[in-house]
Design a protein around this motif. Structure first.
Motif, PDB file in Angstrom:
ATOM      1  N   LEU A  56       0.625  -1.342  -0.295  1.00 43.36           N
ATOM      2  CA  LEU A  56       0.122  -0.139   0.311  1.00 43.36           C
ATOM      3  C   LEU A  56       0.934   1.335   0.078  1.00 43.36           C
ATOM      4  N   ALA A  57       1.982   1.254   0.378  1.00 44.86           N
ATOM      5  CA  ALA A  57       2.837   2.596   0.363  1.00 44.86           C
ATOM      6  C   ALA A  57       3.366   2.743  -0.407  1.00 44.86           C
ATOM      7  N   ARG A  58       4.073   1.471  -1.098  1.00 44.41           N
ATOM      8  CA  ARG A  58       4.478   1.415  -2.417  1.00 44.41           C
ATOM      9  C   ARG A  58       3.930   2.143  -3.708  1.00 44.41           C
ATOM     10  N   GLY A  59       2.854   1.647  -3.808  1.00 46.64           N
ATOM     11  CA  GLY A  59       1.305   1.956  -4.468  1.00 46.64           C
ATOM     12  C   GLY A  59       0.856   3.124  -4.437  1.00 46.64           C
ATOM     13  N   THR A  60       0.936   4.029  -3.051  1.00 46.81           N
ATOM     14  CA  THR A  60       0.851   5.273  -2.846  1.00 46.81           C
ATOM     15  C   THR A  60       1.858   6.550  -3.583  1.00 46.81           C
ATOM     16  N   VAL A  61       3.298   5.864  -3.245  1.00 50.17           N
ATOM     17  CA  VAL A  61       4.155   6.346  -3.870  1.00 50.17           C
ATOM     18  C   VAL A  61       4.318   6.998  -5.537  1.00 50.17           C
ATOM     19  N   LEU A  62       4.007   5.731  -5.544  1.00 51.63           N
ATOM     20  CA  LEU A  62       4.218   5.911  -7.554  1.00 51.63           C
ATOM     21  C   LEU A  62       2.887   6.304  -7.681  1.00 51.63           C
ATOM     22  N   SER A  63       1.539   6.574  -7.338  1.00 54.32           N
ATOM     23  CA  SER A  63       0.441   6.943  -7.491  1.00 54.32           C
ATOM     24  C   SER A  63       0.947   8.557  -7.638  1.00 54.32           C
ATOM     25  N   MET A  64       1.258   8.850  -6.261  1.00 50.22           N
ATOM     26  CA  MET A  64       1.548  10.665  -6.032  1.00 50.22           C
ATOM     27  C   MET A  64       2.351  10.705  -7.245  1.00 50.22           C
ATOM     28  N   ALA A  65       3.518  10.133  -7.460  1.00 50.30           N
ATOM     29  CA  ALA A  65       4.260  10.909  -8.419  1.00 50.30           C
ATOM     30  C   ALA A  65       4.042  11.005  -9.619  1.00 50.30           C
ATOM     31  N   MET A  66       2.772  10.119 -10.124  1.00 54.68           N
ATOM     32  CA  MET A  66       1.787   9.568 -11.664  1.00 54.68           C
ATOM     33  C   MET A  66       1.562  11.201 -12.044  1.00 54.68           C
ATOM     34  N   VAL A  67       1.061  11.302 -10.992  1.00 56.18           N
ATOM     35  CA  VAL A  67      -0.717  12.266 -10.909  1.00 56.18           C
ATOM     36  C   VAL A  67       0.408  13.805 -10.542  1.00 56.18           C
ATOM     37  N   VAL A  68       1.291  14.252  -9.431  1.00 54.59           N
ATOM     38  CA  VAL A  68       1.952  15.426 -10.006  1.00 54.59           C
ATOM     39  C   VAL A  68       2.733  15.548 -11.143  1.00 54.59           C
ATOM     40  N   LEU A  69       3.655  14.390 -11.623  1.00 49.19           N
ATOM     41  CA  LEU A  69       4.558  14.649 -12.812  1.00 49.19           C
ATOM     42  C   LEU A  69       4.451  14.214 -14.600  1.00 49.19           C
ATOM     43  N   ALA A  70       2.914  12.739 -14.203  1.00 51.77           N
ATOM     44  CA  ALA A  70       2.896  12.672 -15.659  1.00 51.77           C
ATOM     45  C   ALA A  70       1.146  12.934 -16.050  1.00 51.77           C
ATOM     46  N   LEU A  71       0.653  13.140 -14.956  1.00 49.12           N
ATOM     47  CA  LEU A  71      -1.223  13.526 -15.619  1.00 49.12           C
ATOM     48  C   LEU A  71      -0.479  14.679 -15.525  1.00 49.12           C
ATOM     49  N   PRO A  72      -0.593  16.185 -16.217  1.00 51.61           N
ATOM     50  CA  PRO A  72      -0.239  17.110 -16.068  1.00 51.61           C
ATOM     51  C   PRO A  72       0.460  16.972 -17.773  1.00 51.61           C
ATOM     52  N   ALA A  73       1.225  16.364 -18.010  1.00 51.62           N
ATOM     53  CA  ALA A  73       1.500  16.274 -19.251  1.00 51.62           C
ATOM     54  C   ALA A  73       1.247  15.148 -20.794  1.00 51.62           C
ATOM     55  N   LEU A  74       0.062  14.431 -19.761  1.00 52.46           N
ATOM     56  CA  LEU A  74      -1.086  13.197 -20.544  1.00 52.46           C
ATOM     57  C   LEU A  74      -1.785  15.069 -21.182  1.00 52.46           C
ATOM     58  N   LEU A  75      -2.396  15.800 -19.840  1.00 53.14           N
ATOM     59  CA  LEU A  75      -3.721  15.975 -20.039  1.00 53.14           C
ATOM     60  C   LEU A  75      -3.305  16.641 -21.510  1.00 53.14           C
ATOM     61  N   MET A  76      -1.921  17.702 -21.676  1.00 53.17           N
ATOM     62  CA  MET A  76      -1.893  18.740 -22.549  1.00 53.17           C
ATOM     63  C   MET A  76      -1.584  17.928 -23.847  1.00 53.17           C
ATOM     64  N   LEU A  77      -0.881  16.807 -23.223  1.00 54.35           N
ATOM     65  CA  LEU A  77      -1.020  15.969 -24.965  1.00 54.35           C
ATOM     66  C   LEU A  77      -2.229  15.407 -25.180  1.00 54.35           C
ATOM     67  N   PHE A  78      -2.619  15.049 -24.439  1.00 55.74           N
ATOM     68  CA  PHE A  78      -4.153  14.803 -25.520  1.00 55.74           C
ATOM     69  C   PHE A  78      -5.696  15.241 -25.676  1.00 55.74           C
ATOM     70  N   ASP A  79      -5.235  16.801 -24.805  1.00 54.95           N
ATOM     71  CA  ASP A  79      -6.152  17.217 -24.601  1.00 54.95           C
ATOM     72  C   ASP A  79      -6.856  17.586 -26.679  1.00 54.95           C
ATOM     73  N   PRO A  80      -6.094  17.937 -27.115  1.00 53.55           N
ATOM     74  CA  PRO A  80      -6.162  18.276 -29.207  1.00 53.55           C
ATOM     75  C   PRO A  80      -7.757  16.972 -29.543  1.00 53.55           C
ATOM     76  N   LEU A  81      -7.369  16.012 -29.044  1.00 57.00           N
ATOM     77  CA  LEU A  81      -7.300  14.797 -29.334  1.00 57.00           C
ATOM     78  C   LEU A  81      -9.062  14.547 -28.541  1.00 57.00           C
ATOM     79  N   THR A  82      -9.028  14.972 -27.351  1.00 58.96           N
ATOM     80  CA  THR A  82     -10.118  14.515 -26.655  1.00 58.96           C
ATOM     81  C   THR A  82     -10.612  16.113 -27.139  1.00 58.96           C
ATOM     82  N   ALA A  83     -10.427  16.804 -27.760  1.00 54.81           N
ATOM     83  CA  ALA A  83     -11.903  18.229 -27.956  1.00 54.81           C
ATOM     84  C   ALA A  83     -12.229  17.483 -29.413  1.00 54.81           C
ATOM     85  N   ARG A  84     -11.304  16.742 -29.496  1.00 57.39           N
ATOM     86  CA  ARG A  84     -12.507  16.646 -31.712  1.00 57.39           C
ATOM     87  C   ARG A  84     -13.430  15.074 -31.493  1.00 57.39           C
TER      88      ARG A  84
END
Length: 102
Positions: A56-84
């Motif tokens: 549980l502790a390992r998964g939480t740390v990985l989840s925090m890292a993904m939300v803080v680091l990867a999610l903003p980049a993915l949202l920006m990358l796929f925003d035009p595709l989502t809008a279309r």
């Protein structure tokens, strides 16, 4: 409130955008859940429960890292595709919206 830069290097042009992200809420809940998992892992006398706490502790740390680091980049990358691809959602292109207001 920290600023996160997201870089998109596709189609021979480099685009970047700065996101203001309130990390306090993500980090607070993540640290509490990580601490609870570690306490459960170190205090429990049952091997299965202790391993689940560490997991549980390992998964939480990985989840925090993904939300803080990867999610903003993915949202920006796929925003035009989502809008279309979104049907009848009312997405308006910002250039068209600015042209209409002028």
């Amino acid at each position: 409130m920290t600023k996160i830069i997201s870089v998109n290097a596709g189609s021979s042009s480099l685009k970047f955008q700065l996101f203001e992200m309130p990390q306090e809420t993500v980090l607070t809940s993540g640290v509490i859940l990580t601490a609870a998992g570690l306490c459960l892992g170190f205090v429990s006398s049952l091997q299965v429960v202790a391993e689940l706490g560490i997991l549980l502790a390992r998964g939480t740390v990985l989840s925090m890292a993904m939300v803080v680091l990867a999610l903003p980049a993915l949202l920006m990358l796929f925003d035009p595709l989502t809008a279309r691809l979104t049907w009848k959602a009312g997405f308006i292109d910002t250039a068209k919206k600015e042209a209409e207001t002028k």
